[in-house]
Scaffold this active site. Structure first.
Site, PDB file in Angstrom:
ATOM      1  N   ARG A 119       0.845  -1.197   0.000  1.00  0.00           N
ATOM      2  CA  ARG A 119       0.000   0.000   0.000  1.00  0.00           C
ATOM      3  C   ARG A 119       0.880   1.245   0.000  1.00  0.00           C
ATOM      4  O   ARG A 119       1.071   1.899   1.028  1.00  0.00           O
ATOM      5  CB  ARG A 119      -0.954  -0.023   1.187  1.00  0.00           C
ATOM      6  CG  ARG A 119      -2.085  -1.007   0.988  1.00  0.00           C
ATOM      7  CD  ARG A 119      -3.244  -0.742   1.911  1.00  0.00           C
ATOM      8  NE  ARG A 119      -4.473  -1.285   1.363  1.00  0.00           N
ATOM      9  CZ  ARG A 119      -5.639  -1.273   1.992  1.00  0.00           C
ATOM     10  NH1 ARG A 119      -5.729  -0.748   3.186  1.00  0.00           N
ATOM     11  NH2 ARG A 119      -6.711  -1.784   1.425  1.00  0.00           N
ATOM     12  N   GLN A 124      -0.626   2.409  -6.045  1.00  0.00           N
ATOM     13  CA  GLN A 124      -2.055   2.625  -5.836  1.00  0.00           C
ATOM     14  C   GLN A 124      -2.893   2.151  -7.023  1.00  0.00           C
ATOM     15  O   GLN A 124      -3.959   1.559  -6.843  1.00  0.00           O
ATOM     16  CB  GLN A 124      -2.320   4.106  -5.564  1.00  0.00           C
ATOM     17  CG  GLN A 124      -3.733   4.395  -5.095  1.00  0.00           C
ATOM     18  CD  GLN A 124      -3.877   5.822  -4.599  1.00  0.00           C
ATOM     19  OE1 GLN A 124      -2.968   6.636  -4.733  1.00  0.00           O
ATOM     20  NE2 GLN A 124      -5.018   6.143  -4.017  1.00  0.00           N
ATOM     21  N   ASP A 127      -3.660  -1.629  -6.971  1.00  0.00           N
ATOM     22  CA  ASP A 127      -4.238  -2.157  -5.732  1.00  0.00           C
ATOM     23  C   ASP A 127      -5.534  -2.918  -6.002  1.00  0.00           C
ATOM     24  O   ASP A 127      -6.642  -2.411  -5.817  1.00  0.00           O
ATOM     25  CB  ASP A 127      -4.475  -1.012  -4.756  1.00  0.00           C
ATOM     26  CG  ASP A 127      -4.870  -1.492  -3.365  1.00  0.00           C
ATOM     27  OD1 ASP A 127      -4.961  -2.737  -3.173  1.00  0.00           O
ATOM     28  OD2 ASP A 127      -5.091  -0.645  -2.482  1.00  0.00           O
ATOM     29  N   SER A 130      -8.237  -3.294  -3.183  1.00  0.00           N
ATOM     30  CA  SER A 130      -9.190  -2.199  -3.038  1.00  0.00           C
ATOM     31  C   SER A 130     -10.301  -2.284  -4.077  1.00  0.00           C
ATOM     32  O   SER A 130     -11.467  -2.002  -3.777  1.00  0.00           O
ATOM     33  CB  SER A 130      -8.461  -0.853  -3.155  1.00  0.00           C
ATOM     34  OG  SER A 130      -7.610  -0.647  -2.048  1.00  0.00           O
ATOM     35  N   TYR A 225      -3.736  -1.148   7.544  1.00  0.00           N
ATOM     36  CA  TYR A 225      -4.629  -2.212   7.996  1.00  0.00           C
ATOM     37  C   TYR A 225      -4.781  -2.170   9.513  1.00  0.00           C
ATOM     38  O   TYR A 225      -3.945  -1.628  10.227  1.00  0.00           O
ATOM     39  CB  TYR A 225      -4.081  -3.581   7.586  1.00  0.00           C
ATOM     40  CG  TYR A 225      -4.127  -3.859   6.107  1.00  0.00           C
ATOM     41  CD1 TYR A 225      -5.308  -4.242   5.493  1.00  0.00           C
ATOM     42  CD2 TYR A 225      -2.984  -3.744   5.325  1.00  0.00           C
ATOM     43  CE1 TYR A 225      -5.357  -4.511   4.137  1.00  0.00           C
ATOM     44  CE2 TYR A 225      -3.022  -3.994   3.963  1.00  0.00           C
ATOM     45  CZ  TYR A 225      -4.205  -4.390   3.363  1.00  0.00           C
ATOM     46  OH  TYR A 225      -4.251  -4.633   2.026  1.00  0.00           O
TER      47      TYR A 225
END
Length: 372
Positions: A119, A124, A127, A130, A225
């Site tokens: 992360r 990004q 990801d 996500s 997290y």
């Protein structure tokens, strides 16, 4: 120019790892082969792939034979011969399912798993967790709305006024925030809880009320997290959430800790105190569930409360899911090409490489797979 292959996974999630739009983006870097009907159940025809510049091949064996790099969303190639030098890139969920990489061991294969994407800002756009979580949070609300005996928004009619349903969202990561946003758009009253205090602003910006329970542990090393909490704190959480659960019509739980059992947020005692007709959608069921009574991939009823533990909801909107994950794969592929051309391995490739030349190289997997 390298050969890129995409396998047909329509028997599983009905997700395709590469859409025609991204074929156009990548055809300058790869000759691209798509297994026949790979995107059909997601709404992408063979003709659309051909128009984008890909070649349609009839079988998975063709993909494995002619491709240098092979994409799959999550299918493990159990019964296939993997003796040549191939690079496999997928979303294999290896932390929770070590056995999925077994077919690639003792071969000449190299495997990257995008569930291990760090992360960081540069990663990004890759990801995929996500992307999957966002669709799951959205689908969880629709599933709950369909199962509930109530309507979600306030409804005024000749027969009187129906109050809006009360949603309780546990976990305010990507899935939880999407669930909050979707429930609010449908007209629900929404409360949310997360042990990470910094999620309060995001929760409230979506129009939900944030439940604050002091005493949680947090770590900057957790990469955003949640981390494991003390027993005393979790007892306090269970007590407070039990009070909230008894007035909720729908509970959606999303709290996960990578590589760990999901935290227990809804106890059996709490379920028995909930209103008949209430719904629990437990998106953490794969790792044991946030509800004590959740059964993985099953829907059960306890004292009038319906508890669903779906492992995956993204196949319910496979076109949207495929569009998002294809963008993630494409970003990773472009990064992979850039780094491999200059023979440089950076943090992203190092974090996602699970197997090299048939041997496990990821330290976390090595420490947990002595039996493989």
């Amino acid at each position: 120019m390298k050969e890129l292959g995409v396998i047909n996974e329509s028997q599983g999630e009905k997700i395709v790892a590469l859409t025609p739009k991204n074929v156009k983006q990548l055809k300058a870097y790869f000759n691209i082969c798509i297994e026949k009907d790979a995107g059909l159940f997601a709404g992408f025809t063979n003709e659309a792939y051909e128009e984008a510049g890909a070649t349609i091949v009839p079988t998975k064996a063709d993909i494995l034979q002619y491709s240098d790099v092979i994409l799959s969303f999550g299918t493990s190639l159990v019964n296939e011969k993997l003796n040549n030098h191939k690079v496999f890139i997928g979303y294999y969920n290896v932390i929770n399912n070590h056995a999925i990489i077994t077919p690639y061991l003792n071969t000449k294969s190299t495997v990257y798993s995008l569930d291990l994407i760090p992360r960081t800002t540069i990663a990004q756009s890759m990801d995929i967790i996500s992307s999957v979580a966002s669709i799951s949070g959205y689908q969880a609300v629709l599933m709950a709305a369909e199962m509930s005996p109530l309507v979600v928004p306030m409804v005024t009619s000749a027969g009187g006024t129906l109050r809006p349903a009360k949603f309780l969202i546990l976990g305010a990561g990507v899935a939880g925030l999407q669930a909050i946003a979707t429930a609010k758009r449908l007209g629900a009253q929404v409360k949310a809880f997360d042990i990470r205090k910094n999620t309060k602003t995001e929760v409230e910006s979506l129009g939900a009320s944030f439940i604050e329970i002091e005493g949680s542990l947090e770590s900057e090393k957790a990469g955003g997290y949640a981390i494991e909490q003390t027993k005393d704190y979790m007892d306090l959480v269970a007590e407070r959430l039990s009070e909230e659960a008894q007035i909720a019509d729908v509970i959606i739980t999303t709290a996960k800790i990578p590589g760990k059992t999901s935290p227990l947020l809804v106890t059996e005692e709490t379920v028995w105190k909930m209103k008949p007709g209430s719904i629990i959608i437990d998106l953490a069921s794969e790792n044991g569930g946030n509800c004590a009574l959740t059964k993985k991939n099953e829907t059960i009823a306890v004292n009038g409360v319906t508890i669903a533990g779906p492992v995956s909801l993204i196949h319910k909107c496979s076109n949207a899911s495929s569009t998002l994950v294809s963008n993630n794969f494409t970003s990773f592929l472009l990064h992979f090409l850039k780094k491999t051309e200059i023979k440089e391995e950076d943090d992203i490739l190092r974090a996602t490489k699970v197997i090299e030349e048939g041997k496990i190289v990821h330290q976390l997997i090595i420490s947990e797979t002595n039996n493989l």
